[in-house]
Motif scaffolding. Structure first.
Motif, PDB file in Angstrom:
ATOM      1  N   UNK A 159      -3.129   3.644   8.439  1.00  0.00           N
ATOM      2  CA  UNK A 159      -4.475   3.494   8.855  1.00  0.00           C
ATOM      3  C   UNK A 159      -5.580   4.117   7.907  1.00  0.00           C
ATOM      4  N   UNK A 160      -5.404   4.483   6.838  1.00  0.00           N
ATOM      5  CA  UNK A 160      -6.225   5.040   6.017  1.00  0.00           C
ATOM      6  C   UNK A 160      -6.444   4.380   4.546  1.00  0.00           C
ATOM      7  N   UNK A 161      -5.775   3.202   4.404  1.00  0.00           N
ATOM      8  CA  UNK A 161      -6.023   2.409   3.266  1.00  0.00           C
ATOM      9  C   UNK A 161      -5.797   0.946   3.710  1.00  0.00           C
ATOM     10  N   UNK A 162      -6.817   0.311   3.039  1.00  0.00           N
ATOM     11  CA  UNK A 162      -6.770  -1.352   3.266  1.00  0.00           C
ATOM     12  C   UNK A 162      -6.811  -2.040   2.059  1.00  0.00           C
ATOM     13  N   UNK A 163      -6.088  -3.156   2.051  1.00  0.00           N
ATOM     14  CA  UNK A 163      -6.216  -4.304   0.980  1.00  0.00           C
ATOM     15  C   UNK A 163      -7.246  -5.184   1.186  1.00  0.00           C
ATOM     16  N   UNK A 164      -8.031  -5.266   0.059  1.00  0.00           N
ATOM     17  CA  UNK A 164      -9.252  -6.099   0.213  1.00  0.00           C
ATOM     18  C   UNK A 164      -8.898  -7.626  -0.462  1.00  0.00           C
ATOM     19  N   UNK A 204       0.707  -1.347   0.008  1.00  0.00           N
ATOM     20  CA  UNK A 204      -0.045  -0.199   0.013  1.00  0.00           C
ATOM     21  C   UNK A 204       0.938   1.323   0.095  1.00  0.00           C
ATOM     22  N   UNK A 205       0.874   2.191  -0.976  1.00  0.00           N
ATOM     23  CA  UNK A 205       1.574   3.393  -1.268  1.00  0.00           C
ATOM     24  C   UNK A 205       1.670   4.266   0.022  1.00  0.00           C
ATOM     25  N   UNK A 206       0.709   4.293   0.996  1.00  0.00           N
ATOM     26  CA  UNK A 206       0.568   5.267   2.006  1.00  0.00           C
ATOM     27  C   UNK A 206       1.637   4.717   3.180  1.00  0.00           C
TER      28      UNK A 206
END
Lengths: 309, 250
Positions: A174-179, A69-71
């Motif tokens: 904590x602002x993006x999540x892999x699904x 995840x980039x973030x």
């Protein structure tokens, strides 16, 4: 000073694009570190340490890096960036995703998709779908670069045993999540690393007809690609696309079947060593870049070719 | 939900661009200009969100010279509600553009920013990611599907191996890939209506953003020419040439 290369991998194995990027970095600096960030990717760190030219591997193992995840990755790279004069990543979809984020965090203007290193601050890169080559000079103290992998030979593996330094760096924004991920499963070589590529275009008429390419691909050990028109028409999935906004390939042999040769497609394959075009339209622009052109109906030419190679 | 759509004026994608004879730059004399194709897809996606009831207002923004108003009018004709031109005569790099966009985001407070993944002139593929970094927003690049679910967006991304789906907290930056949608054509009544829609012009100097370039272009040259080869008469001849002349198959 030292260059830092960000490794491309899938937590199990190192991708060749990393070795191409190490080779680009070696034209900038003699001291090259590689950052391997992922989850349970110890084997990748060990593989990276065997790459010729690598002097140290930074190894970060934590679950928030598992899906790149980039973030999270960008913050990690920024946090380890202090001692480096240049940070390089392959221009894969991962590299293209996180590197501009790194550049902005460092207040650096990124140099995208370099095809040559002219000096420590001057590079060449294709613009306008490769119709022009720009020579650009960066005034930033730290360079942030993505690398066109087909323009650099892969640094060989196996001869080296660089030090591996394990870092404890936790950065979960904590602002993006892999699904989920739906990755194509194939026994064929990867499109961007294959020695031979056979691609189909709109002329294939439908997805089932791509089976005509498969027989030849099996015999030649080739990867299968496609033009944007074929992907847009739903013949094959997006990961087949070769072109300006798809994958850039430069195999020893590229066979374009039923592809007219739009600028956007040529941008992705015209650095191939030998190009073959098979198209029934003798005026198709693809013939202008082909070493060998065959004006023929692909539905008769392909089975004949399969039987003769 | 307010949606901001940054767009760019570029050479029309059908134009084959060449370097100037003295290699000082790209020859753009009398060349047809258009809205960047990926930006058009971004505008379309915003309009679809509005039609579906999840977006309430769409603002198109661009950074460029006065004539970039033409592309803002195109965005308005496609369905944007208002437009902002941040006017400058400088050729601004992605880092500078993202700083300008940050100032606009802080002024307009959109919940979602949708923009093209790359412009087909510089092929940089940077601005969306940079804006997300400067705002500390999450990013979903190369989107082929976008769903708004409450305070989150669920985005399917085109990646090298296939497709990846992620969930990001809003506000966020999404960059469009080719297959996110097929943009509509602007209808004549909508083109007429677009002329009446508000278009605000802000001087880049008034935003107090450093737009000085960090990268200088030393020259622009043509790519190595590839010479056309030969036309073979038959599959037999093709296979023979590949084996014995090119020696790429055995």
């Amino acid at each position: 000073m030292t260059a830092l290369v960000i490794a491309e991998h899938d937590n199990n194995e190192l991708k060749v694009s990393t070795q191409n990027t190490v080779s680009a970095a070696s034209k900038l600096d003699s001291d090259i570190h590689v950052l391997v960030a992922g989850a349970e990717c110890n084997a990748v760190a060990e593989e990276a340490a065997t790459c010729e030219g690598v002097t140290k591997v930074l190894y970060v193992d934590s679950k928030e890096y598992e899906n790149f995840l980039a973030e999270n990755i960008a913050t990690l790279i920024k946090n380890v960036s202090d001692d480096y004069s240049a940070i390089l990543a392959p221009a894969t979809t991962n590299g293209k995703n996180y590197m501009p984020r790194v550049a902005a965090l460092l207040d650096v203007a990124q140099i995208s998709d370099i095809s040559s290193v002219e000096s420590e601050d001057t590079f060449q890169r294709p613009i306008y779908a490769g119709n022009c080559i720009a020579t650009v000079q960066s005034s930033d103290a730290k360079k942030v670069i993505t690398v066109r992998t087909t323009a650099f030979d892969a640094a060989p593996k196996g001869s080296n045993s660089a030090e591996i330094l394990k870092l404890e760096e936790v950065n979960d924004a904590g602002i993006s999540e892999f699904i989920k991920e739906e990755l194509a499963k194939s026994d064929r070589p990867e499109l961007t690393a294959a020695e031979v590529v056979i691609s189909g275009g709109r002329g294939m008429q439908n997805g089932d007809n791509f089976s005509l390419l498969e027989g030849i691909a099996d015999k030649l050990g080739a990867a299968i690609g496609a033009s944007r028109a074929a992907v847009d028409s739903g013949f094959v999935p997006n990961d087949y696309q070769v072109g300006q906004t798809g994958k850039i390939v430069a195999p020893n042999l590229y066979i374009a079947v039923g592809i007219s040769g739009a600028i956007q497609h040529l941008a992705g394959m015209k650095d191939s060593k030998v190009i073959v075009a098979i198209n029934k339209d003798e005026d198709a622009p693809i013939f202008q870049v082909a070493d060998y052109g065959l004006v023929a109906d692909l539905f008769t030419a392909l089975p004949e070719m399969e039987s003769k190679i | 939900m307010k949606v901001l759509v940054p767009i760019k004026r570029v050479v029309d994608y059908n134009v084959k661009v060449r370097p100037k004879a003295d290699e000082s730059g790209v020859d753009l004399n009398n060349v047809k200009m258009a809205i960047n194709p990926f930006c058009e897809i971004a505008v379309e996606e915003a309009v679809r969100l509005k039609e579906a009831g999840s977006a309430t207002e769409i603002i198109a923004v661009t950074v460029g010279a006065e004539n970039a108003q033409e592309q803002l009018r195109t965005a308005l004709a496609l369905g944007a509600d208002k437009a902002i031109l941040v006017e400058t005569d400088l050729e601004v790099e992605p880092l500078g553009i993202s700083k300008v966009l940050k100032a606009i985001v802080e002024k307009e407070s959109p919940n979602l920013i949708i923009m093209g993944k790359q412009a087909i002139d510089g092929d940089n593929n940077q601005t969306g990611q940079m804006l997300a970094a400067l705002m500390n927003y999450p990013q979903a690049t190369f989107a082929s599907e976008l769903k708004i679910e409450g305070e989150k967006a669920v985005v399917t991304r085109e990646v090298d191996g296939g497709l990846q789906t992620i969930s990001i907290n809003l506000p966020a930056v999404v960059t469009s890939d080719l297959r996110l949608n097929e943009p509509r054509y602007a209808s004549l009544p909508n083109i007429m209506k677009a002329k009446q829609k508000p278009l605000e012009v802000i001087k880049s100097d008034d935003l107090g953003v450093d737009l000085n370039p960090r990268i200088s272009t030393l020259k622009v040259s043509p790519p190595p020419e590839r010479e056309a080869g030969i036309i073979v008469e038959s599959v037999d001849q093709l296979v023979e040439k590949l084996k014995n002349e090119a020696k790429v198959i055995s």
